[in-house]
Design a protein around this motif. Structure first.
Motif, PDB file in Angstrom:
ATOM      1  N   ASN A 102       0.879  -1.176   0.000  1.00 24.77           N
ATOM      2  CA  ASN A 102       0.000   0.000   0.000  1.00 24.77           C
ATOM      3  C   ASN A 102       0.922   1.234   0.000  1.00 24.77           C
ATOM      4  OD1 ASN A 102      -1.841   2.033   0.575  1.00 24.77           O
ATOM      5  ND2 ASN A 102      -2.525   1.165   2.516  1.00 24.77           N
ATOM      6  N   ARG A 109       0.723   4.270  -1.318  1.00 23.15           N
ATOM      7  CA  ARG A 109       0.194   5.578  -0.967  1.00 23.15           C
ATOM      8  C   ARG A 109      -0.090   5.668   0.536  1.00 23.15           C
ATOM      9  NH1 ARG A 109      -2.355   9.793  -3.918  1.00 23.15           N
ATOM     10  NH2 ARG A 109      -2.667   8.547  -5.786  1.00 23.15           N
ATOM     11  N   GLY A 110      -0.558   4.546   1.101  1.00 23.52           N
ATOM     12  CA  GLY A 110      -0.827   4.534   2.535  1.00 23.52           C
ATOM     13  C   GLY A 110       0.449   4.752   3.335  1.00 23.52           C
ATOM     14  N   THR A 128       1.631   8.262   2.977  1.00 20.14           N
ATOM     15  CA  THR A 128       0.806   9.171   3.790  1.00 20.14           C
ATOM     16  C   THR A 128       1.274   9.164   5.239  1.00 20.14           C
ATOM     17  OG1 THR A 128      -1.088   8.770   2.357  1.00 20.14           O
ATOM     18  CG2 THR A 128      -1.550   9.686   4.529  1.00 20.14           C
ATOM     19  N   LEU A 129       1.526   7.960   5.766  1.00  7.74           N
ATOM     20  CA  LEU A 129       1.977   7.872   7.160  1.00  7.74           C
ATOM     21  C   LEU A 129       3.344   8.551   7.314  1.00  7.74           C
ATOM     22  CD1 LEU A 129       1.583   6.888  10.031  1.00  7.74           C
ATOM     23  CD2 LEU A 129       2.403   4.627   9.354  1.00  7.74           C
ATOM     24  N   LYS A 189       2.772  12.256   7.178  1.00  6.72           N
ATOM     25  CA  LYS A 189       2.118  12.682   8.423  1.00  6.72           C
ATOM     26  C   LYS A 189       3.149  12.810   9.541  1.00  6.72           C
ATOM     27  CE  LYS A 189       0.467  11.019  12.298  1.00  6.72           C
ATOM     28  NZ  LYS A 189       0.462   9.906  13.163  1.00  6.72           N
ATOM     29  N   LEU A 239       5.167  15.931   8.900  1.00  8.05           N
ATOM     30  CA  LEU A 239       4.386  17.124   9.256  1.00  8.05           C
ATOM     31  C   LEU A 239       4.337  17.301  10.763  1.00  8.05           C
ATOM     32  CD1 LEU A 239       1.209  17.137   6.967  1.00  8.05           C
ATOM     33  CD2 LEU A 239       2.836  19.007   7.293  1.00  8.05           C
ATOM     34  N   ARG A 240       4.212  16.188  11.475  1.00  5.80           N
ATOM     35  CA  ARG A 240       4.104  16.228  12.936  1.00  5.80           C
ATOM     36  C   ARG A 240       5.312  16.941  13.549  1.00  5.80           C
ATOM     37  NH1 ARG A 240       5.371  13.883  17.608  1.00  5.80           N
ATOM     38  NH2 ARG A 240       7.192  12.998  16.593  1.00  5.80           N
ATOM     39  N   PHE A 255      -6.379   5.473  14.492  1.00  5.45           N
ATOM     40  CA  PHE A 255      -6.542   5.941  13.105  1.00  5.45           C
ATOM     41  C   PHE A 255      -5.592   5.190  12.169  1.00  5.45           C
ATOM     42  CE2 PHE A 255      -7.697  10.157  15.244  1.00  5.45           C
ATOM     43  CZ  PHE A 255      -9.021   9.807  15.312  1.00  5.45           C
ATOM     44  N   ILE A 256      -4.454   4.764  12.678  1.00  8.89           N
ATOM     45  CA  ILE A 256      -3.512   3.988  11.857  1.00  8.89           C
ATOM     46  C   ILE A 256      -3.876   2.502  11.901  1.00  8.89           C
ATOM     47  CG2 ILE A 256      -1.078   3.394  11.507  1.00  8.89           C
ATOM     48  CD1 ILE A 256      -0.392   5.994  13.038  1.00  8.89           C
ATOM     49  N   THR A 305      -6.533   0.912   9.553  1.00 11.21           N
ATOM     50  CA  THR A 305      -6.338   1.041   8.105  1.00 11.21           C
ATOM     51  C   THR A 305      -5.670  -0.206   7.520  1.00 11.21           C
ATOM     52  OG1 THR A 305      -4.129   1.981   8.294  1.00 11.21           O
ATOM     53  CG2 THR A 305      -5.977   3.520   8.444  1.00 11.21           C
ATOM     54  N   LEU A 335      -2.873  -0.722   6.355  1.00  7.69           N
ATOM     55  CA  LEU A 335      -1.405  -0.682   6.355  1.00  7.69           C
ATOM     56  C   LEU A 335      -0.858  -1.962   6.991  1.00  7.69           C
ATOM     57  CD1 LEU A 335      -0.834   2.984   7.538  1.00  7.69           C
ATOM     58  CD2 LEU A 335       0.045   2.036   5.415  1.00  7.69           C
ATOM     59  N   GLU A 343       4.800  -1.777   6.377  1.00  6.15           N
ATOM     60  CA  GLU A 343       4.597  -0.393   5.915  1.00  6.15           C
ATOM     61  C   GLU A 343       4.611   0.578   7.098  1.00  6.15           C
ATOM     62  OE1 GLU A 343       1.928  -2.192   2.291  1.00  6.15           O
ATOM     63  OE2 GLU A 343       0.953  -1.321   4.044  1.00  6.15           O
ATOM     64  N   ARG A 391      -6.354  -6.472   4.857  1.00  7.59           N
ATOM     65  CA  ARG A 391      -6.404  -5.276   3.994  1.00  7.59           C
ATOM     66  C   ARG A 391      -7.814  -5.105   3.412  1.00  7.59           C
ATOM     67  NH1 ARG A 391      -1.151  -3.075   2.735  1.00  7.59           N
ATOM     68  NH2 ARG A 391       0.484  -4.626   2.615  1.00  7.59           N
ATOM     69  N   ARG A 427     -10.518  -4.336   6.170  1.00 10.30           N
ATOM     70  CA  ARG A 427     -10.478  -2.954   6.713  1.00 10.30           C
ATOM     71  C   ARG A 427     -10.945  -1.933   5.685  1.00 10.30           C
ATOM     72  NH1 ARG A 427      -4.731  -3.424   9.821  1.00 10.30           N
ATOM     73  NH2 ARG A 427      -5.269  -5.300  10.975  1.00 10.30           N
ATOM     74  N   PHE A 472      -2.219  17.740  16.029  1.00  8.77           N
ATOM     75  CA  PHE A 472      -1.299  18.435  15.131  1.00  8.77           C
ATOM     76  C   PHE A 472      -1.979  18.938  13.855  1.00  8.77           C
ATOM     77  CE2 PHE A 472       1.598  15.924  17.679  1.00  8.77           C
ATOM     78  CZ  PHE A 472       2.635  16.808  17.903  1.00  8.77           C
ATOM     79  N   GLN A 517      -6.348  10.383   6.708  1.00  9.39           N
ATOM     80  CA  GLN A 517      -7.064   9.122   6.894  1.00  9.39           C
ATOM     81  C   GLN A 517      -7.369   8.466   5.549  1.00  9.39           C
ATOM     82  OE1 GLN A 517      -7.225   8.223   9.977  1.00  9.39           O
ATOM     83  NE2 GLN A 517      -8.174   6.241   9.578  1.00  9.39           N
ATOM     84  N   GLY A 535      -5.654   8.886   2.846  1.00 12.99           N
ATOM     85  CA  GLY A 535      -4.372   8.457   2.288  1.00 12.99           C
ATOM     86  C   GLY A 535      -3.965   7.078   2.766  1.00 12.99           C
ATOM     87  N   TYR A 536      -4.255   6.781   4.045  1.00  9.03           N
ATOM     88  CA  TYR A 536      -3.916   5.452   4.562  1.00  9.03           C
ATOM     89  C   TYR A 536      -4.607   4.356   3.758  1.00  9.03           C
ATOM     90  CZ  TYR A 536      -2.283   7.760   8.877  1.00  9.03           C
ATOM     91  OH  TYR A 536      -1.641   8.539   9.802  1.00  9.03           O
ATOM     92  N   PHE A 537      -5.777   4.691   3.211  1.00 11.68           N
ATOM     93  CA  PHE A 537      -6.537   3.712   2.425  1.00 11.68           C
ATOM     94  C   PHE A 537      -6.157   3.768   0.948  1.00 11.68           C
ATOM     95  CE2 PHE A 537      -8.945   3.967   6.289  1.00 11.68           C
ATOM     96  CZ  PHE A 537      -9.436   2.686   6.469  1.00 11.68           C
TER      97      PHE A 537
END
Lengths: 253, 312
Positions: free
Chosen positions: A2, A4-5, A8-9, A12, A15-16, A91-92, A95, A97, A101, B78, B81, B96, B106, B108-110
């Motif tokens: 995944n 893109r997933g 993204t993490l 993120k 950014l944090r 939230f993680i 998903t 992931l 990943e 996968r 979910r 943040f 959120q 993006g994780y998918f």
């Protein structure tokens, strides 16, 4: 995968720390420069290091690596413990992931923060202290490997710790002593025989000594030995972390 | 059943989970059909949240299997979910980020990119968060954070939506608006699984309900079926004080649950007891009836009765 997933993490996590850059980037650079000023002034004439290498330059190389490793550790460990304590780790976890990943994203972000702080220290300090670069490829290899290793330790600590107190204990009783006793401030050849042998049991010693070789072309031990130790330690840490993540240890129970 | 595949939305088979010495789930089996509005009820510690967490992949079962739309929650995590959106019970958020950032992350994780932005905007508008999209999560009220949690659960357009006590601690107005939104999701074809402490909420919304107690399913029926489960109704009779009820005997006397002054409460079985016969019996005692009312059993009565029976 995944992709893109995972990306993204990773973004993120970047950014944090970017959003609180004063605390995560500027403050460690400032602290490291203060170490440099104080210790270089106090020990310049007292500590013997490699032939032809100025103590301040020797110290700066060690401090750069210490800031890289400490900040890589801080990034992944603090992010995970905060997410666990505030509960937003769900939230993680909700998903698609995979554990691999998840691991890659956290460690990659830790590497970026470690390298950003290390580069910041270098750029600020070379105005004051000369620091030649003997082998840039070697420097980058050690900087990336070491920050990835400590980012991985940060993932382990962040998963294991259930409260900030435990994480602080991990940092103050394991990471900082090992960093300070690794030869950041001295060459181990200046130590008594027993402490020289003890230093060889500290993985941080190989991280710093190998990294210094990239600057000076000189080191306490053969840099290939340092590389072998660092790669072995990193591989062990990665295996342990992936096993923890795959089992859901303290995350999915 | 799911309209295309006839695969259950959620299939739970003999799930066991222990936490130390606590048996949180003890062989739970349930099938939730596609398009259903399903309620999961139970007292605190019954195992509702543990079961939800296992369905969502947040906790692993010690034994048993769970599948979402046919995808095993561990072996095919996968896919499972991607099919499910979970609104957690706790009011959690990442301090943040702004509302829009949180939703984009959120998504993006998918594996969803900026192409998903129109759906995010639609969700924000539907949940009355349109003017808060660039506000940091920290600055939102509790109700707004709750709505963002719902948006986060829906950001990848899951077919199954699980709401773990979504209205706990929210004010009446927000509860009504959340009900309306969840009803809309159900009308749009989503399977909804709701856990709640508010029994009137389950009664008003759910097609079918499972009641969990001590980690076991003690009832599984349609909402109407549960309401009709022999709990019956209460007949309240007021008679003149000059002629109180004193002579009820036999099966009629056994129906008295409370007698105070000129008021008499009688518990009648829904299927077997006749109100007319009961009133005749009261009259035959010489009492003159001046008022009467009946009170139907609600889900709370059913719930209390079933959990009480289990304890006994």
């Amino acid at each position: 995968m995944n992709w893109r997933g995972m990306q993204t993490l990773f973004r993120k996590e970047l950014l944090r720390f970017y959003k609180v850059g004063l605390q995560t980037l500027a403050a460690p650079v400032m602290t490291t420069l203060l170490y440099l000023l104080v210790f270089a002034q106090a020990l310049q004439e007292r500590v013997q290091v490699f032939t032809g290498v100025d103590y301040a330059s020797f110290l700066l190389a060690g401090l750069i690596m210490m800031s890289i490793t400490q900040n890589a550790f801080a990034n992944s460990s603090s992010s995970l413990i905060q997410s666990k304590i505030t509960g937003n780790i769900v939230f993680i976890l909700l998903t698609p992931l995979s554990h691999f990943e998840f691991f890659l994203a956290f460690v990659a972000a830790a590497v970026v923060r470690g390298l950003a702080v290390g580069l910041g220290v270098y750029l600020a300090a070379v105005l004051l202290v000369p620091l030649p670069i003997h082998n840039p490829g070697w420097l980058v290899l050690f900087a990336v490997l070491n920050s990835a290793a400590l980012g991985t330790v940060g993932v382990i600590a962040g998963i294991w710790a259930e409260k900030f107190d435990q994480l602080a204990g991990f940092q103050n009783f394991i990471i900082i002593p090992l960093s300070f006793l690794s030869g950041v401030f001295y060459s181990i050849h200046a130590l008594p025989d027993f402490w020289q042998r003890a230093s060889h049991l500290n993985p941080f010693f190989y991280m710093i000594d190998g990294f210094r070789y990239g600057f000076f072309g000189a080191s306490d031990i053969d840099p290939l030995i340092s590389l072998a130790v660092v790669v072995s330690v990193f591989a062990t840490l990665v295996t342990l972390t992936l096993l923890m993540l795959r089992s859901g240890y303290k995350l999915r129970n | 059943m799911h309209p295309l595949t006839m695969t259950p939305a959620i299939n739970i088979q003999s799930v066991h989970k222990r936490f130390g010495s606590v048996n949180a789930l003890n062989g739970v089996s349930l099938t939730i059909n596609g398009g259903e509005f399903f309620g999961l009820l139970g007292p605190n510690g019954a195992g509702k949240s543990t079961l939800i967490n296992i369905i969502a992949g947040l906790t692993r079962a010690d034994e048993g299997d769970v599948a979402v739309l046919g995808h095993h929650v561990v072996r095919n995590y996968r896919q499972s979910r991607r099919c499910i959106g979970v609104v957690p019970q706790e009011l959690v958020y990442d301090p943040f980020f702004t509302v829009r950032e949180a939703l984009r992350i959120q998504a993006g994780y998918f594996g969803l990119g900026r192409g998903n932005d129109p759906w995010i905007d639609e969700l924000l508008d539907a949940l009355m968060l349109g003017d808060k999209r660039d506000t940091n999560m920290r600055a939102l009220s509790g109700g707004m954070k709750r709505r963002v949690l719902i948006a986060q659960a829906l950001v990848h357009k899951p077919e199954v939506v699980v709401l773990d006590e979504p209205t706990a601690g929210v004010d009446v107005e927000l509860r009504q608006s959340l009900w309306a939104f969840v009803k809309r999701l159900h009308r749009d074809g989503h399977t909804i699984v709701l856990t709640t402490h508010y029994l009137e909420e389950a009664e008003a919304l759910c097609d079918r309900i499972a009641i969990l107690n001590h980690g076991e399913v003690i009832a599984l029926d349609t909402t109407q079926g549960l309401l009709e489960r022999g709990i019956g109704r209460t007949l309240r009779v007021c008679v003149t004080t000059a002629a109180p009820v004193t002579g009820l005997t036999g099966k009629y006397a056994a129906k008295i649950v409370r007698q105070a002054g000129n008021r008499l409460d009688l518990q009648l079985e829904r299927r077997s007891d006749s109100v007319v016969d009961m009133l005749d019996a009261v009259r035959q005692c010489g009492a003159t009836i001046i008022d009467l009312s009946t009170e139907e059993a609600d889900l709370e009565d059913v719930f209390v009765e079933l959990t009480r029976r289990k304890k006994a």
